[in-house]
Write a protein that holds these residues in place. Structure first.
Motif, PDB file in Angstrom:
ATOM      1  N   VAL A 135       7.809   5.212  -3.291  1.00  0.00           N
ATOM      2  CA  VAL A 135       6.580   5.517  -2.515  1.00  0.00           C
ATOM      3  C   VAL A 135       6.788   6.963  -1.962  1.00  0.00           C
ATOM      4  O   VAL A 135       7.760   7.511  -1.210  1.00  0.00           O
ATOM      5  N   ARG A 136       5.824   7.801  -2.351  1.00  0.00           N
ATOM      6  CA  ARG A 136       5.874   9.146  -1.977  1.00  0.00           C
ATOM      7  C   ARG A 136       5.393   9.100  -0.296  1.00  0.00           C
ATOM      8  O   ARG A 136       4.708   8.358   0.233  1.00  0.00           O
ATOM      9  N   HIS A 137       6.134  10.270   0.510  1.00  0.00           N
ATOM     10  CA  HIS A 137       5.905  10.132   1.880  1.00  0.00           C
ATOM     11  C   HIS A 137       4.507  10.318   2.168  1.00  0.00           C
ATOM     12  O   HIS A 137       3.710  10.808   1.518  1.00  0.00           O
ATOM     13  N   GLY A 138       4.006  10.147   3.482  1.00  0.00           N
ATOM     14  CA  GLY A 138       2.680  10.261   3.891  1.00  0.00           C
ATOM     15  C   GLY A 138       2.426  11.746   4.270  1.00  0.00           C
ATOM     16  O   GLY A 138       3.214  12.695   4.025  1.00  0.00           O
ATOM     17  N   GLU A 139       1.199  11.962   4.400  1.00  0.00           N
ATOM     18  CA  GLU A 139       0.715  13.284   4.461  1.00  0.00           C
ATOM     19  C   GLU A 139       1.278  14.067   5.441  1.00  0.00           C
ATOM     20  O   GLU A 139       1.513  13.503   6.590  1.00  0.00           O
TER      21      GLU A 139
END
Length: 219
Positions: free
Chosen positions: A16-20
């Protein structure tokens, strides 16, 4: 259903890529600079956690940089797990580019930016890290995580540049090849391995997110 022979236990890893962050929105190079999530990023992290709640996750790992760690904490709250730090999954160190927008980096370091944009795998941003060096640290840790969880589902929260090299590792593509896949903030990506053979199951899932998840990275 395809049966896996005895002794072969498939490990599935959700990346999961980190949030914005505000720097994502401004197309500013973060690298090892420890930027936190913005409000949208916090919502995205919570949404990823809700999406993974019924995925049967056995362990949760995360880069120790704030933007990934905060994302992991939100996921962990939803799935009932405490994240374990893995500094090896940090973003690439972009050296003299860090803190600059991509446009500023191109203007200030035109030769270096051309090497970066051309995916020169030996280029290390003067004080940073080459793609080759990053690939070795990331894929080495990825294989360690997989080996520790035979037959289980695991989540790792990490960064766009890390996802870039993992995608190439799993598919067997060269680091120098132009990117042909998306890396949205808080996107969900599933890979799996059995007996050292890796498979890309799904990539860049955003059905859990509001429209407009950013992929601000150069191709």
């Amino acid at each position: 259903m395809v049966e896996i022979p005895t002794g072969q236990r498939r490990t599935r890893i959700c990346l999961v890529r980190h949030g914005e962050t505000e720097w994502n929105a401004a197309r500013r190079v973060q690298g090892h600079i420890d930027i936190g999530l913005n409000e949208n990023g916090m919502r995205q992290a919570a949404a990823a956690g809700r999406w993974l709640k019924s995925a049967g996750i056995a362990a949760l790992y995360s880069s120790d940089l704030k933007r990934a760690w905060t994302t992991a904490l939100a996921i962990g709250e939803a799935i009932g797990l405490t994240p374990q730090p893995v500094p090896e999954m940090r973003e690439r160190c972009y050296g003299v580019f860090e803190g600059l927008t991509y446009a500023e980096a191109q203007q200030k370091y035109p030769e270096g930016y051309a090497a970066f944009e051309g995916r020169n795998a030996d280029y290390a941003f003067e004080t940073g890290e080459s793609l080759h060096a990053m690939y070795d640290r990331v894929t080495g840790k990825l294989q360690q995580i997989a080996a520790a969880h035979p037959g289980q589902n695991v989540v790792v929260t990490l960064h766009g540049g890390v996802l870039d090299v993992i995608n190439r590792f799993v598919r067997g593509n060269p680091l120098e090849m132009p990117r042909d896949f998306l890396i949205p903030n808080a996107g969900i990506n599933w890979i799996s391995t059995v007996d050292g053979r890796w498979t890309l199951e799904s990539w860049g899932e955003t059905a859990h997110l509001e429209e407009g998840a950013l992929d601000e990275l150069p191709s």
